[in-house]
Design a protein around this motif. Structure first.
Motif, PDB file in Angstrom:
ATOM      1  N   VAL A  83       1.367   6.925   5.166  1.00 44.69           N
ATOM      2  CA  VAL A  83       1.555   5.551   5.654  1.00 44.69           C
ATOM      3  C   VAL A  83       0.290   4.728   5.388  1.00 44.69           C
ATOM      4  N   GLN A  84      -0.858   5.350   5.592  1.00 47.05           N
ATOM      5  CA  GLN A  84      -2.141   4.675   5.365  1.00 47.05           C
ATOM      6  C   GLN A  84      -2.236   4.186   3.908  1.00 47.05           C
ATOM      7  N   ALA A  85      -1.796   5.062   2.988  1.00 47.69           N
ATOM      8  CA  ALA A  85      -1.854   4.695   1.571  1.00 47.69           C
ATOM      9  C   ALA A  85      -0.897   3.542   1.264  1.00 47.69           C
ATOM     10  N   ASN A  86       0.296   3.589   1.882  1.00 55.43           N
ATOM     11  CA  ASN A  86       1.267   2.503   1.706  1.00 55.43           C
ATOM     12  C   ASN A  86       0.709   1.171   2.193  1.00 55.43           C
ATOM     13  N   LEU A  87       0.032   1.228   3.342  1.00 52.86           N
ATOM     14  CA  LEU A  87      -0.530  -0.005   3.898  1.00 52.86           C
ATOM     15  C   LEU A  87      -1.670  -0.511   3.016  1.00 52.86           C
ATOM     16  N   ALA A  88      -2.432   0.415   2.455  1.00 52.15           N
ATOM     17  CA  ALA A  88      -3.542   0.024   1.567  1.00 52.15           C
ATOM     18  C   ALA A  88      -3.017  -0.721   0.347  1.00 52.15           C
ATOM     19  N   ASP A  89      -1.799  -0.321  -0.099  1.00 53.46           N
ATOM     20  CA  ASP A  89      -1.211  -0.976  -1.268  1.00 53.46           C
ATOM     21  C   ASP A  89      -0.961  -2.466  -1.039  1.00 53.46           C
ATOM     22  N   ILE A  90      -0.715  -2.847   0.219  1.00 56.10           N
ATOM     23  CA  ILE A  90      -0.521  -4.294   0.457  1.00 56.10           C
ATOM     24  C   ILE A  90      -1.795  -4.912   1.041  1.00 56.10           C
ATOM     25  N   GLY A  91      -2.893  -4.183   0.951  1.00 57.98           N
ATOM     26  CA  GLY A  91      -4.194  -4.741   1.308  1.00 57.98           C
ATOM     27  C   GLY A  91      -4.632  -4.517   2.740  1.00 57.98           C
ATOM     28  N   ILE A  92      -3.831  -3.729   3.507  1.00 50.98           N
ATOM     29  CA  ILE A  92      -4.201  -3.496   4.912  1.00 50.98           C
ATOM     30  C   ILE A  92      -5.025  -2.214   5.024  1.00 50.98           C
ATOM     31  N   PRO A 130      14.893  -2.154   6.541  1.00 45.04           N
ATOM     32  CA  PRO A 130      13.957  -2.645   5.524  1.00 45.04           C
ATOM     33  C   PRO A 130      13.850  -1.658   4.355  1.00 45.04           C
ATOM     34  N   LYS A 131      13.822  -2.212   3.134  1.00 44.07           N
ATOM     35  CA  LYS A 131      13.675  -1.348   1.956  1.00 44.07           C
ATOM     36  C   LYS A 131      12.208  -1.364   1.532  1.00 44.07           C
ATOM     37  N   TYR A 132      11.836  -0.346   0.774  1.00 51.93           N
ATOM     38  CA  TYR A 132      10.460  -0.275   0.272  1.00 51.93           C
ATOM     39  C   TYR A 132      10.258  -1.383  -0.753  1.00 51.93           C
ATOM     40  N   ASP A 133       9.430  -2.371  -0.419  1.00 48.04           N
ATOM     41  CA  ASP A 133       9.243  -3.525  -1.289  1.00 48.04           C
ATOM     42  C   ASP A 133       7.865  -4.145  -1.006  1.00 48.04           C
ATOM     43  N   PRO A 134       6.815  -3.608  -1.641  1.00 45.40           N
ATOM     44  CA  PRO A 134       5.452  -4.092  -1.356  1.00 45.40           C
ATOM     45  C   PRO A 134       5.291  -5.589  -1.636  1.00 45.40           C
ATOM     46  N   ASP A 135       6.021  -6.104  -2.646  1.00 49.60           N
ATOM     47  CA  ASP A 135       5.874  -7.540  -2.958  1.00 49.60           C
ATOM     48  C   ASP A 135       6.400  -8.400  -1.819  1.00 49.60           C
ATOM     49  N   LEU A 136       7.571  -7.979  -1.294  1.00 50.04           N
ATOM     50  CA  LEU A 136       8.142  -8.700  -0.160  1.00 50.04           C
ATOM     51  C   LEU A 136       7.170  -8.633   1.022  1.00 50.04           C
ATOM     52  N   ALA A 137       6.574  -7.445   1.221  1.00 49.53           N
ATOM     53  CA  ALA A 137       5.627  -7.256   2.330  1.00 49.53           C
ATOM     54  C   ALA A 137       4.474  -8.247   2.210  1.00 49.53           C
ATOM     55  N   LYS A 138       3.933  -8.372   0.994  1.00 54.93           N
ATOM     56  CA  LYS A 138       2.804  -9.295   0.787  1.00 54.93           C
ATOM     57  C   LYS A 138       3.234 -10.735   1.049  1.00 54.93           C
ATOM     58  N   LYS A 139       4.452 -11.063   0.578  1.00 54.51           N
ATOM     59  CA  LYS A 139       4.960 -12.423   0.745  1.00 54.51           C
ATOM     60  C   LYS A 139       5.138 -12.767   2.233  1.00 54.51           C
ATOM     61  N   LEU A 140       5.683 -11.792   2.971  1.00 54.42           N
ATOM     62  CA  LEU A 140       5.902 -12.011   4.409  1.00 54.42           C
ATOM     63  C   LEU A 140       4.587 -12.249   5.142  1.00 54.42           C
ATOM     64  N   LEU A 141       3.555 -11.481   4.745  1.00 57.24           N
ATOM     65  CA  LEU A 141       2.243 -11.659   5.378  1.00 57.24           C
ATOM     66  C   LEU A 141       1.703 -13.060   5.082  1.00 57.24           C
ATOM     67  N   GLN A 142       1.911 -13.472   3.844  1.00 57.96           N
ATOM     68  CA  GLN A 142       1.447 -14.808   3.424  1.00 57.96           C
ATOM     69  C   GLN A 142       2.136 -15.901   4.237  1.00 57.96           C
ATOM     70  N   GLU A 143       3.483 -15.726   4.389  1.00 54.79           N
ATOM     71  CA  GLU A 143       4.256 -16.687   5.187  1.00 54.79           C
ATOM     72  C   GLU A 143       3.757 -16.774   6.617  1.00 54.79           C
ATOM     73  N   ALA A 144       3.376 -15.609   7.131  1.00 51.52           N
ATOM     74  CA  ALA A 144       2.907 -15.564   8.524  1.00 51.52           C
ATOM     75  C   ALA A 144       1.469 -16.052   8.638  1.00 51.52           C
ATOM     76  N   GLY A 145       0.850 -16.329   7.505  1.00 55.25           N
ATOM     77  CA  GLY A 145      -0.523 -16.800   7.495  1.00 55.25           C
ATOM     78  C   GLY A 145      -1.526 -15.724   7.863  1.00 55.25           C
ATOM     79  N   VAL A 146      -1.186 -14.480   7.519  1.00 55.30           N
ATOM     80  CA  VAL A 146      -2.089 -13.371   7.851  1.00 55.30           C
ATOM     81  C   VAL A 146      -2.719 -12.832   6.569  1.00 55.30           C
ATOM     82  N   ASP A 147      -4.039 -12.792   6.549  1.00 56.83           N
ATOM     83  CA  ASP A 147      -4.740 -12.220   5.407  1.00 56.83           C
ATOM     84  C   ASP A 147      -4.813 -10.697   5.614  1.00 56.83           C
ATOM     85  N   PRO A 148      -4.146  -9.923   4.728  1.00 60.35           N
ATOM     86  CA  PRO A 148      -4.089  -8.463   4.974  1.00 60.35           C
ATOM     87  C   PRO A 148      -5.480  -7.818   5.086  1.00 60.35           C
TER      88      PRO A 148
END
Lengths: 336, 520
Positions: B380-389, B340-358
């Motif tokens: 890692v915590q900061a990275n996760l915060a960037d996608i809303g987790i 997996p490459k660093y791609d916060p937009d893809l991460a957000k999209k994948l969560l959306q597809e899975a129906g998970v609200d970050p």
């Protein structure tokens, strides 16, 4: 006095029993399995279960406790889970290092703290007094590890006068006979090792002593000031006694009793401080042994060292009580 | 004012004392002082459980039949074995032994000693039960030839024979010392065990008649220094010559390394390791958001891998892409693309597809203690915060952490794997075989017959080319399942005084050999 001593010694039994029960149950309450820790990475569940059985950790806690008590009655503190060696032997091997450090620290603290306290009281509210009060406040409040690091940086790294840590220069060897390094070096006829041992003692003793010395200096200063305002001091001065006789014989002697209590209590705190000091200075004593055991969940070692610390603590308090009797005839009479 | 006079006298005496000691110290140029954080646990192959300090001392006091060749450790060379052959089915290993080698106690090394040592370890060392248990027979063909038969093909066996647990002991000494052999270890190695003092030191003296030639040093003193900052001060002051960061959990901060690199009296030796550190999921858990591969992939895409290496490690760690490090002979180059490459937009999209609200995901991020792990966890915590987790960091003491993991009481944890032998098997089988899910150091993989069969086939295939291809497939299959996010591989870092020459740093496990070392 003998009667008193006997009573105090009998009183030890319930105290140590309570310590034992608490230590035994507390170590088993901290999360973490010694078998998992000992086997490290990659151990399978079967390996862990086999080790647990081998170490008798799979037995009910109550049975483990009775096993331990039976062993204790025979003077057996069990085997270290980590090394497999008898805990008693391991403690005895490390006890001299801790005694060497703490007894010297107490002596240094008394020799430095009390005179400074007296001087400070005699010269109350002068520049000397103010400076000492600030310095002693720092001594009381500075954490041991920080002080240790500062002293190591100044005296070992920058000035190069003293070694950073350890008990002896790595290039020298001394056969352990008594366990006291300077004594062993002298027995072996090795003055270089004795000098090296002495040089290695300076920093850890200073760190350990400073806290007690600072507490003592502050305490003795305050009690002295109080005592020096008493009527009998005025009487003594009026009788025409020399100033130093008034201060030392009448003032100091009467301030020593409360100071003794402080020494007794702070000695115990100092043993707690030995855990940190021994770690920072790579000193092979009981404090560090206990610290490592807690990290490794080595139950028998934690229990054994707790017991030794408790024993040192109550012994100190008995000695202090006896010293009260020596210093104060009124208490001596009551003891009898 | 006598007190001040006493202080002044003390101040004058101290330098004199130090001078006197310097004058008395002997053999400094031939004595190597190595700082270690604690006492070795088991100083002999029969009880050693891969504890790093004991293992390193064993490798310097004993010899193994074979060893990995420095500096890249991709080939095996003979030590006590001169040559060897492996049967076509991968079950029989025939070793021709080096003649004329003697143990430190003067007795002869021969095939009977090999049989005695390996059978002894097999019986007494539960740690190597799984691998030594494969040995079905050891036959002494002649005093210089020994044949080892396995119950099933196990190509990693040569790697196992290079480990400290497989070192050859003196049968006469074992008989003489019995249970206290670990206190009196006798081998054929370049150094002879002299003494050990609890919490103080272990002393080894040179073996002048070592079969590869006498070591250049006359003595090694392992000094026990538990505190990391004390070890650093001792190194800077010359109180110790070598400090090994015992890889695992006690790495020091990047700032410290940077400042030591500027010190001209100190050399910082770096080598690639096979250690992997990752963010891992509790893959056995069938409920919860992380049971969905899209959520796992989203987390893996949210991490800025290069930023982590640059920001937290300052060059002391390397990128890792999948289940094996890039320096492993079985590393599949395709994994670099699959990672997996660093791609916060893809991460957000994948969560959306899975129906998970970050914002509904509130996770506990378990981590080891220490500033380095703290820094990794914060990153890692900061990275996760960037996608809303929202993640809370739980830095947990090692024994408690392991218990928590084997019990499966976590969702997401930072963890690591340090292989104890040099073979992909050490990472793959222990990490991903589902039957081992409930043991320590695994990814807690769910039951998966296909993957399990593939892993076991790769483990047992004798032909190395076929085996390599099988490991390629294994890696690609694992990548599909996203059992974790592979974060970094810390370099092995050894600090030495600049006059220390010829140090060999083994990569798996990270143990030093001192035979070739000298102090200039």
């Amino acid at each position: 006095m003998l009667n008193f001593l006997l009573r105090r010694l009998i009183g030890l039994i319930p105290v140590l029993s309570i310590v034992l029960v608490i230590a035994f149950s507390l170590v088993r309450l901290i999360p973490g399995d010694p078998a998992v820790t000992l086997l490290g990475p990659g151990a399978t569940s079967e390996q862990i279960a086999a080790l647990r059985a081998q170490l008798h950790l799979d037995r009910p806690v109550f049975l483990q406790f009775t096993d331990y008590l039976v062993g204790l009655a025979h003077g057996d503190l069990g085997l270290s889970l980590k090394s497999g060696e008898p805990v008693l032997r391991e403690i005895l091997a490390r006890l001299p290092a801790t005694i060497e450090l703490s007894v010297l620290a107490v002596l240094v603290a008394i020799l430095v703290g009390i005179p400074l306290g007296v001087l400070s009281a005699v010269k109350a509210n002068t520049l000397f007094d103010h400076t000492l009060r600030v310095v002693s406040l720092m001594g009381v409040s500075m954490p041991a590890f920080l002080l240790a690091l500062v002293l190591q940086l100044i005296f070992a790294t920058h000035l190069g006068w003293l070694p950073v840590s350890g008990r002896l220069d790595a290039y020298l060897t001394v056969e352990p006979i008594t366990g006291f390094i300077i004594l062993d070096s002298l027995i072996a006829g090795n003055p270089a090792a004795a000098l090296s041992g002495l040089a290695h003692l300076v920093l850890p003793v200073t760190v350990l002593a400073l806290f007690l010395a600072a507490t003592l200096a502050r305490f003795v200063r305050n009690t002295m000031l109080e005592v020096m305002g008493e009527d009998f001091i005025r009487t003594a001065t009026a009788k025409g006694l020399h100033r130093h006789q008034v201060v030392l014989k009448h003032g100091l002697l009467n301030s020593l009793m409360p100071a003794l209590t402080v020494i007794g209590l702070k000695f115990a705190e100092m043993l707690g401080g030995a855990i940190l000091t021994e770690t920072v200075f790579s000193w092979p004593g009981i404090g560090r042994y206990m610290f490592e055991a807690i990290k490794n969940r080595d139950y028998p070692v934690i229990q054994g060292t707790t017991l030794v610390f408790a024993l040192l603590f109550v012994t100190t308090s008995i000695i202090v009580d006896l010293l009260y009797g020596v210093l104060d005839p009124r208490i001596r009479r009551r003891m009898d | 004012m006598t007190v001040w006079k006493q202080f002044a006298t003390l101040g004058l005496m101290v330098p004199l004392l130090a001078g006197a000691i310097d004058a008395q110290a002997q053999d400094q140029s031939k004595t190597l002082v190595v700082a270690v954080p604690s006492d070795p646990v088991a100083l002999e192959p029969g009880t050693n459980k891969a504890e790093p300090i004991g293992s390193e001392i064993i490798l310097n006091v004993f010899d193994t039949l074979v060893a990995w060749t420095a500096p890249d450790f991709t080939k095996v060379e003979g030590r006590l074995a001169d040559t060897w052959t492996v049967s076509a089915d991968g079950k029989e290993f025939d070793f021709k032994l080096r003649p004329g080698v003697k143990f430190h106690d003067g007795t002869d090394f021969d095939a009977a000693a090999v049989k005695f040592s390996l059978e002894r370890t097999k019986k007494s060392n539960s740690y190597v039960q799984a691998t030594f248990g494969l040995i079905s027979d050891i036959a002494v063909v002649s005093p210089t030839e020994v044949k080892i038969s396995l119950a099933q093909p196990y190509p990693a066996f040569l790697s196992i024979l290079a480990q400290p647990q497989a070192a050859i002991v003196s049968p006469a000494a074992v008989q003489k010392f019995g249970d206290s052999f670990a206190k009196n270890p006798v081998g054929t190695g370049p150094f002879v065990f002299k003494s050990a003092q609890a919490d103080t030191n272990v002393i080894l003296d040179a073996n002048p008649s070592y079969f590869r030639g006498a070591p250049k040093l006359s003595r090694i003193v392992y000094r026990v220094i538990p505190d990391a900052s004390t070890r650093r001060l001792e190194l800077e002051n010359g109180g110790v010559d070598v400090v090994q960061q015992q890889g695992q959990l006690s790495a020091i901060a990047a700032e410290d390394i940077a400042s030591l690199k500027k010190n001209k009296d100190v050399q910082v030796l770096e080598a690639s390791s096979q250690i992997i550190r990752q963010l891992e999921f509790n893959n056995s858990k069938k409920d919860g958001p992380f049971a969905d591969v899209r959520v796992r992939k989203a987390i893996a895409s949210a991490i800025d891998y290069d930023g982590l290496l640059a920001g937290v490690f300052g060059g002391t760690a390397e990128r890792v892409y999948g289940p094996l490090t890039t320096n492993s002979w079985a590393f599949d180059p395709k994994v670099k693309e699959l990672a997996p490459k660093y791609d916060p937009d893809l991460a957000k999209k994948l969560l959306q597809e899975a129906g998970v609200d970050p914002t509904s995901l509130s996770i506990k991020l378990y981590s080891f203690q220490g500033p380095l792990w703290g820094a990794v966890a914060t990153f890692v915590q900061a990275n996760l915060a960037d996608i809303g987790i929202n993640a809370t960091i739980e830095q947990t003491e090692f024994p408690a952490y392991r218990t928590l993991q084997t019990a499966g009481q976590f969702d997401v944890a930072l963890d690591g794997r340090q292989p104890w032998y040099n073979d992909p098997d050490a990472h793959i089988t222990i990490g991903y075989l589902s039957s081992l899910a409930n043991t320590a150091m695994t990814f807690r993989m769910p039951e998966d017959k296909d993957l399990d069969a593939l892993i076991l086939k790769a483990q047992q295939t004798a032909d190395m080319e076929t085996r390599k291809k099988l490991y390629f497939t294994v890696q690609e299959e694992i990548m599909k399942r996203v059992p974790g996010a592979y974060l970094f591989s810390p370099k092995l870092i050894v600090y030495a005084r600049s006059n220390v020459k010829g140090l060999v740093i083994n990569s798996a496990p990270p143990l030093n050999e001192y035979w070739s070392v000298s102090k200039g």
